[in-house]
Motif scaffolding. Sequence first.
Motif, PDB file in Angstrom:
ATOM      1  N   SER A 177     -25.428  38.161  13.659  1.00 32.20           N
ATOM      2  CA  SER A 177     -24.459  37.908  12.579  1.00 32.20           C
ATOM      3  C   SER A 177     -23.188  37.303  13.151  1.00 32.20           C
ATOM      4  CB  SER A 177     -24.180  39.185  11.782  1.00 32.20           C
ATOM      5  OG  SER A 177     -23.650  40.194  12.617  1.00 32.20           O
ATOM      6  N   GLU A 178     -22.764  37.774  14.324  1.00 28.27           N
ATOM      7  CA  GLU A 178     -21.595  37.171  14.985  1.00 28.27           C
ATOM      8  C   GLU A 178     -21.905  35.746  15.430  1.00 28.27           C
ATOM      9  OE1 GLU A 178     -18.526  38.232  15.293  1.00 28.27           O
ATOM     10  OE2 GLU A 178     -19.028  40.055  14.163  1.00 28.27           O
ATOM     11  N   GLU A 179     -23.128  35.533  15.936  1.00 25.66           N
ATOM     12  CA  GLU A 179     -23.518  34.194  16.362  1.00 25.66           C
ATOM     13  C   GLU A 179     -23.553  33.235  15.172  1.00 25.66           C
ATOM     14  OE1 GLU A 179     -24.566  32.751  19.709  1.00 25.66           O
ATOM     15  OE2 GLU A 179     -22.941  34.215  19.759  1.00 25.66           O
ATOM     16  N   TYR A 180     -24.106  33.685  14.071  1.00 26.40           N
ATOM     17  CA  TYR A 180     -24.154  32.842  12.869  1.00 26.40           C
ATOM     18  C   TYR A 180     -22.743  32.443  12.442  1.00 26.40           C
ATOM     19  CZ  TYR A 180     -29.030  32.723  11.263  1.00 26.40           C
ATOM     20  OH  TYR A 180     -30.352  32.435  11.100  1.00 26.40           O
ATOM     21  N   MET A 181     -21.852  33.406  12.399  1.00 23.93           N
ATOM     22  CA  MET A 181     -20.490  33.118  11.972  1.00 23.93           C
ATOM     23  C   MET A 181     -19.834  32.115  12.922  1.00 23.93           C
ATOM     24  SD  MET A 181     -17.373  35.797  11.289  1.00 23.93           S
ATOM     25  CE  MET A 181     -15.692  35.226  11.010  1.00 23.93           C
ATOM     26  N   ARG A 182     -20.020  32.295  14.206  1.00 21.38           N
ATOM     27  CA  ARG A 182     -19.419  31.396  15.183  1.00 21.38           C
ATOM     28  C   ARG A 182     -19.961  29.978  15.035  1.00 21.38           C
ATOM     29  NH1 ARG A 182     -20.797  29.477  19.949  1.00 21.38           N
ATOM     30  NH2 ARG A 182     -22.725  30.721  20.043  1.00 21.38           N
ATOM     31  N   VAL A 183     -21.277  29.841  14.897  1.00 19.65           N
ATOM     32  CA  VAL A 183     -21.888  28.516  14.793  1.00 19.65           C
ATOM     33  C   VAL A 183     -21.548  27.870  13.446  1.00 19.65           C
ATOM     34  CG1 VAL A 183     -24.081  27.248  14.804  1.00 19.65           C
ATOM     35  CG2 VAL A 183     -23.710  29.119  16.414  1.00 19.65           C
ATOM     36  N   MET A 184     -21.437  28.677  12.399  1.00 17.75           N
ATOM     37  CA  MET A 184     -21.026  28.136  11.103  1.00 17.75           C
ATOM     38  C   MET A 184     -19.604  27.583  11.173  1.00 17.75           C
ATOM     39  SD  MET A 184     -22.613  30.856   8.352  1.00 17.75           S
ATOM     40  CE  MET A 184     -24.330  30.778   7.848  1.00 17.75           C
ATOM     41  N   GLN A 185     -18.715  28.299  11.840  1.00 18.51           N
ATOM     42  CA  GLN A 185     -17.357  27.794  12.019  1.00 18.51           C
ATOM     43  C   GLN A 185     -17.366  26.518  12.846  1.00 18.51           C
ATOM     44  OE1 GLN A 185     -15.713  31.423  13.690  1.00 18.51           O
ATOM     45  NE2 GLN A 185     -14.514  31.798  11.833  1.00 18.51           N
ATOM     46  N   LYS A 186     -18.195  26.500  13.865  1.00 12.08           N
ATOM     47  CA  LYS A 186     -18.317  25.325  14.724  1.00 12.08           C
ATOM     48  C   LYS A 186     -18.870  24.123  13.950  1.00 12.08           C
ATOM     49  CE  LYS A 186     -20.029  24.375  19.409  1.00 12.08           C
ATOM     50  NZ  LYS A 186     -20.795  24.950  20.527  1.00 12.08           N
ATOM     51  N   SER A 187     -19.645  24.402  12.895  1.00 10.28           N
ATOM     52  CA  SER A 187     -20.209  23.346  12.051  1.00 10.28           C
ATOM     53  C   SER A 187     -19.219  22.845  11.006  1.00 10.28           C
ATOM     54  CB  SER A 187     -21.470  23.855  11.342  1.00 10.28           C
ATOM     55  OG  SER A 187     -22.423  24.316  12.264  1.00 10.28           O
ATOM     56  N   GLY A 188     -18.053  23.504  10.928  1.00  5.72           N
ATOM     57  CA  GLY A 188     -17.035  23.067   9.978  1.00  5.72           C
ATOM     58  C   GLY A 188     -17.213  23.594   8.576  1.00  5.72           C
ATOM     59  N   LEU A 189     -17.940  24.706   8.409  1.00  8.72           N
ATOM     60  CA  LEU A 189     -18.146  25.248   7.064  1.00  8.72           C
ATOM     61  C   LEU A 189     -16.849  25.860   6.539  1.00  8.72           C
ATOM     62  CD1 LEU A 189     -21.679  26.903   7.301  1.00  8.72           C
ATOM     63  CD2 LEU A 189     -21.040  24.506   6.983  1.00  8.72           C
ATOM     64  N   SER A 190     -16.471  25.463   5.333  1.00 10.75           N
ATOM     65  CA  SER A 190     -15.190  25.896   4.750  1.00 10.75           C
ATOM     66  C   SER A 190     -15.370  27.191   3.961  1.00 10.75           C
ATOM     67  CB  SER A 190     -14.624  24.799   3.851  1.00 10.75           C
ATOM     68  OG  SER A 190     -15.547  24.404   2.856  1.00 10.75           O
ATOM     69  N   ILE A 191     -15.702  28.264   4.677  1.00 11.89           N
ATOM     70  CA  ILE A 191     -16.087  29.551   4.085  1.00 11.89           C
ATOM     71  C   ILE A 191     -14.890  30.496   4.027  1.00 11.89           C
ATOM     72  CG2 ILE A 191     -17.430  31.650   4.600  1.00 11.89           C
ATOM     73  CD1 ILE A 191     -19.628  29.754   5.636  1.00 11.89           C
ATOM     74  N   ASP A 192     -14.841  31.296   2.977  1.00 10.78           N
ATOM     75  CA  ASP A 192     -13.863  32.390   2.877  1.00 10.78           C
ATOM     76  C   ASP A 192     -14.486  33.604   3.565  1.00 10.78           C
ATOM     77  OD1 ASP A 192     -12.203  34.475   2.216  1.00 10.78           O
ATOM     78  OD2 ASP A 192     -12.041  33.980   0.089  1.00 10.78           O
ATOM     79  N   TRP A 193     -14.145  33.777   4.849  1.00 12.22           N
ATOM     80  CA  TRP A 193     -14.785  34.819   5.651  1.00 12.22           C
ATOM     81  C   TRP A 193     -14.272  36.224   5.342  1.00 12.22           C
ATOM     82  CZ3 TRP A 193     -19.206  34.095   7.847  1.00 12.22           C
ATOM     83  CH2 TRP A 193     -19.573  32.820   8.281  1.00 12.22           C
TER      84      TRP A 193
END
Length: 920
Positions: A120-136
Motif C-alpha cells: 500500500s505504501e509502494e502503491y501510494m509512492r508510485v502513484m505520486q511519482k506518476s503524477g496522480l492528483s489524488i486527495d490522499w
Amino acid sequence: MRSNERECIIRWEHAFEADPAEKEKYYLTVAYPYPSGAMHVGHGRTYIVPDVIARYQRMKGRQVLFPMAFHVTGTPVIGISKRIANGDEQTIGLYRDLYRVPQDILDRFINPMEIVRYFSEEYMRVMQKSGLSIDWRRRFITVDPQYSRFIEWQYGHLHEDKHVVKGAHPVKYCPQCENPVGDHDLLEGDKAEIIKFTLVVFQWGDARIPCATLRPETIYGVTNLWVNPATTYVRATIDGEKWILSAEAAGKLALQDHEVLVTEKIPGTALIDQTVAHPLCGEITVLPATFVDPDMGTGIVMSVPAHAPFDYIALRDLQQQGRYTSIQPVPLISVDGYGEIPAKDAVERAGIRDQNDPAMEALTQEIYSAEFSRGKVFEKYGGKPVREARDDVAALMLERYGSIPMYDFDNRQVICRCGGRVYVKILHDQWFLEYSDPCWKEQVKTQLEEMALVPPEVRNEFDRTVDWLKDWACTRRVGLGTKLPWDPAWIIEPLSDSTIYMAYYTIAHHLKAIPPENLTPEVFDYIFFGEGSPTTVERETLDAIRNEFLYWYPYDYRFSAKDLISNHLTFQLFHHRAIFPPELQPKGMVVFGMGLLNGAKMSSSKGNVYLLEDALEEFGADTVRMFLVGSAEPWQDFDWRNELVSSTRKQIERFWNMVGEARQAEGAYAIDAWLASRLQHRIMSTTAAFDSFQTRQALQEAFFGVEADLKWYRRRLPEGASGGAVLQDLCRTWVRLLSPFIPFTCEALWSDLGESGMVSFAPWPEVDEAQVNPEVELAEELLERTVEDIESILKLIPMEPKGISLFVAPAWKHEAFRIIAASTDKTRVVREIMQNEEMRKRGREATDATKQITKLVLKLPPDLVKQLQVASLDEQAVLEGARSFLEHEFGVPVTIQDAGESTHPKASGALPFKPAIVIE
C-alpha cells in the motif's frame, strides 16, 4: 527521478485536497487496487486516464474529488503469506526477483498484514511519482475499524430489507482454504461459470452409469455411450446406490450434498462393448473413445450422433475401421437450414476429416445454437421447440428416472491463489445477496437507463449481467474483512464489501478522528439519510460530515475495467439502489479496455508484466502518461511496446523545444491570423473530446494538431523570420491544453513562461470567437492541399521542373459544386445539374465535370464541403497572393490562370478547391 518531477511532487503534496466549495463539483472514482504486488503499466493506465480527466475538470473550474484507498479483504494476501511461509520457490521468486522486495521485508511476509503495509505504501509512492492528483487525506484500507463499522451499517440495512438471505447454493469453493472463493481470489479461471448439468442415469446390471449433459432432450436419440478405455473408473455408493463413474466425478459429487463412498476401481476396458439401458432410449452399447475426459462431467458421455458433430464423427471414424456398423444416428430434432441428420449435414458441408479437426469446436457450437434457437423435436417426442423440451425432459428425468443435477465449470480449470484446485460446492447455512430478486433487478435496470455509460455499447452487457445474475455468496469463514454483524462467525467477502465505498470516500478523512466504537449504525443513518439523533458523536461534527457527503454525492463517473461488468460494476448498482434514495444514485461509468504487453495479455502471475516504476525510471512520468493515454481510447485495449514509448519521449522533447523557441517571438506576419484561428479550433476540438472521454482524440488535437499547425505556420513565414507575437499566446494556450496529459513538463514550462501559480489550477483555454477566421483558414487549406498535390506529382516526374502552372476552376464549376454538395441523392445529381440553364448549354462538358466534382465532394471531409457550399473563396487571388511562397518552395516560376480562359488541354481538369497542375 528527474528534478522537475521531484519538485512537482513536493508542490502537489496537499494541492489536490478537495473540500466543499461555492462551485460545481466533479467527483470521479476508480476501482481501488489490491496491494499484493508491485504496480505494472496496466495499473498505470487504469489510474492515469481518470487523473487526466480529473486535471481537465479541475482546470474547467470545477471542484474535483479524486480519492484513493486500498482493498485488502479476503484471502489473496493470506494465500501469498502461506506460500511464502511454506517456502514456495515460485512465489518467493516472484516477490524477490520481479517485485524486488528487499529480503528483510520479504522475511516478514509470513504475516499477511506486512504484505498489505508494504505494497500500500509502494502503491501510494508510485502513484505520486506518476503524477496522480489524488486527495490522499481520504486514504483508507478495507480492514480499518472505521471502514468495518461502515460495512456493518450497510449490511444491517441489506439484511433488514431482506436482500441478504440464508440458503444453499452452488459456489466456487477451495477445499484447501475451506472457503468459497470469488474471481479476485483466483490465479486461473476467473471467468469460469458454474453450469448445471443433468445426470442421465443408465442401468448396467445392478449398477447405474451416469452421463452429464446440457441437452437432456436428446435422450431419445442416444445410440451409445462413450468410455475412455485408458481411464480407471470407480464403483461408488452414491446416496446408498451403486454407481460407476470417474474418480474425479465422485469427488465433485461429494461436495454437492451427496454421500459418496468409493468401493473399488474398474478399468475402462471392462465397460467397452457392454450393454446399458435407459427407459427413454432402450438398450445401447458402450463404445471406446479416447477423447472422453475423466475430469469433465462424470467421465462417461452419452452419444447423440444425429445432433452432436463430435459424436457423429467419432462414430464414423470407428465405422470406417469396420466396427459397430449397425449403429445409425437417430434424428429427433428438425431445424431450418439442415438436413434430416443435422450433425452429418454440418460435418460433410464443412469437409471435416476426423474428430481431431480444429473446426469441430465451432461446428459443435453452430449446431447447438441453431437447434436451441429454432429447432423443434419431432411430434412423436412431443413436438415442442427445443428450448421448451429441454426443461420438460430434465424435469421428467429428475422425477421418474433417477436423474440428479450436477454442477461443474464450463471447460476451465479454476485455481485459487493458494494454489489449490477450486470446485463447485453446495454450501448450506451460507449468506447470499439475493441478486436473483426480480424487483431488485428492475430497480437496477431503471437506474441503468438513467446513467451515462461510456462507451454506449456496454449498456447491453450490463443488461445481460443484471438478467443472468444469481444469488451471490457474500460471506466466508476465513480471511481478512468485516464480520457479519448478526452472524459474526462469517466474514463479508471482498466483492461484497466493496460496493458503496465511493460514499465512504466523501467522509473518510473525518471518520479517522472518531473512535470506531462511536460509529454506531445511528451515526451513519444520520450522515447518509439525515435521520435519527445519535449521541456518540457531536451534532455539529455530524452536520459537517453530512454536508460534505451531500456536496459530493452522487459520484459523477466511475472508471473500471470491462471484465468487472459481470461482478463489481453491477454489484455496486444493486447496492446503491438498496441503500440510497433516487437522488443519490450513480451518474455514469467509463469502462476500460484491457492491457497488452508486446501483443500478449498482461499477467503478474505469469510474469508477463512491465513494472510501472521501471517505466517511470526509464522513460519519465510524462512519457508514460502520454503513451498510456494516447495509444488508445480508454475503452479500447492498449499494447505497451518500449520502442513506441521511446518515440513518445521524443514528442515531448519537441514540445519543450518548440515552446522554448517560440516564447520570445515578436512582430506580426500575415500568417498570424491563420495560426490564431486554427488554435481556436484546437481548443474547441480538444474540449469536445475530453467531454466525451476521448482522451486519445483530445491528445491528438492538443499535441499533434497544434504541432502540425505550427509546422505549416513556420513554413509560411518569410525567409529568415522566426514567428510573430501570436506564438506567445499559442504557448500559453498549448501548455494548458497539454497540462492534463504531461503535468510535470507543463508545470516547468508554465513557470518559464513567467506565469504565477501552478498550471494544474490555471483556467482551461476558452475559444475566442473574435480570432476565428474561416476565410483565412479556407484559403490556407486550399494552398496546403495544392502544395501536397504538386509534391505528389513531382515525385512521379524523373526530370527537374522548369515551371509550374496552376489552373483554377471557373465560376460555373463552383456553382455545380454547390448544387452537388446540397444534393441528397448523389446518384441523381446529373439530372439536377442539367436543370440549370447554363449547365444545359455546356452539354457534355457539364456532364463530365459533374461526375468529377461528385467524386471530389464524396472524398473531401464533410465539414470542408459545408464550408465550400457557402464560401465565396477567390481561389485565383489566394494562389496569386502565395506566388512567392510557392516559387520559394519549388524553386521554379509559378503561374496562376483561370481555367475557363485557358486553351491548355489540361486546364479543363481544374475543379473547385483542386486546381489543375501542369509541370513543365
